[in-house]
Design an enzyme around this catalytic site. Sequence first.
Site, PDB file in Angstrom:
ATOM      1  N   SER A 118       0.817  -1.212   0.000  1.00 22.47           N
ATOM      2  CA  SER A 118       0.000   0.000   0.000  1.00 22.47           C
ATOM      3  C   SER A 118       0.858   1.272   0.000  1.00 22.47           C
ATOM      4  O   SER A 118       1.572   1.543  -0.951  1.00 22.47           O
ATOM      5  CB  SER A 118      -0.978  -0.036   1.178  1.00 22.47           C
ATOM      6  OG  SER A 118      -2.183   0.638   0.848  1.00 22.47           O
ATOM      7  N   LYS A 170     -20.095  18.095  10.050  1.00 24.24           N
ATOM      8  CA  LYS A 170     -18.993  18.416  10.953  1.00 24.24           C
ATOM      9  C   LYS A 170     -18.661  17.277  11.910  1.00 24.24           C
ATOM     10  O   LYS A 170     -17.499  17.103  12.299  1.00 24.24           O
ATOM     11  CB  LYS A 170     -19.310  19.700  11.741  1.00 24.24           C
ATOM     12  CG  LYS A 170     -18.142  20.217  12.575  1.00 24.24           C
ATOM     13  CD  LYS A 170     -16.931  20.515  11.699  1.00 24.24           C
ATOM     14  CE  LYS A 170     -15.744  20.991  12.525  1.00 24.24           C
ATOM     15  NZ  LYS A 170     -14.533  21.147  11.713  1.00 24.24           N
TER      16      LYS A 170
END
Length: 331
Positions: A118, A170
């Site tokens: 990765s 948020k």
Amino acid sequence: MAQKSGFFKKLIIIILVFIGIGAVLKAGSGMFGEQEKKLTAKNTILQLEMNGVILNGKRFLKNLKKYSDDNRVKAIVININSPGGSVGPSQEIYHHIKQVREELKKPVVCVTTGVMASGAYYSAVACDKIVVAPGALVGSIGVIMEFANLEKLYDWAKVSRYSITSGKFKDSGAEYRGMRADEKELFQNMINEVYAQFKGTVAKERKLKDEVVSEYADGRVFTGAFAVKTGFADQEGFLDDAIKLAADMAKLGKDYDVFEVPKKKMSIFDFGDKESEDDMNSLGDYADLLKGKAAVAAGITPGVNVEGAVKYLLRAKYLNQPLYMMPGYWE
């Protein structure tokens, strides 16, 4: 209870005293015979290590910058054993490796005998050549973003958590509630964007067709032998092979030395030293461990650092961020 509290305070004072002593010893290390290992050979191959989860890459980048600028360094070998990590730091390491190649014109060879997955693989494609052990784990091209929903745990503990926000996204990913469909879509779009960056970089640097990259960029891990066969690596081999390859690319023949950057040893004397913070062994982890042991010594807990155990099981430091990382419980 007061006696335990007094003991714990004394223990903290002792720790602080040791920190002060450590700072003095570090400042005057040259007086005690501890000298930094330095480059001496005219023709040197620099050997760097990239180990563990990539969380910031500060020490690796510092060493890369410090030694690659030296005119005696003719080539660089990066020995990798990493499952990847955070997206930004992985991309930053890639950027600086490529910068060394293009601006300093020094060949860079990456090698792994363990894991190059990765984000570590993202970083490695910046190298001129990638050498892999036939049984090494390579690839895991993809993006993962993990969340923890502790709503039921809070209910069980009779804890009510809520937030007041400036917008509906948020508190997206907050652990105290489930995720809405629009939030999942928001994060999926983010993942798709970062995933496209990964695939595009691999295709460009490895000179592979987009369809070839897409076929294998589904998160799968493959062996080093398969990586060579499909073009994701250049040749099978080990560290010695990578060093020889780097020497050949720099046209050094047999006239060269290998300089391995000294490993930084962590100790209690490193508390408060920001330069000591690295990818894997952050001072926060070290402090949590010490705090748990100190609490046990003071008789405050029955021998288990519960907070640390929960963080470990939840992999808390990896939550709520896109990762170029092979899943697993990595130390």
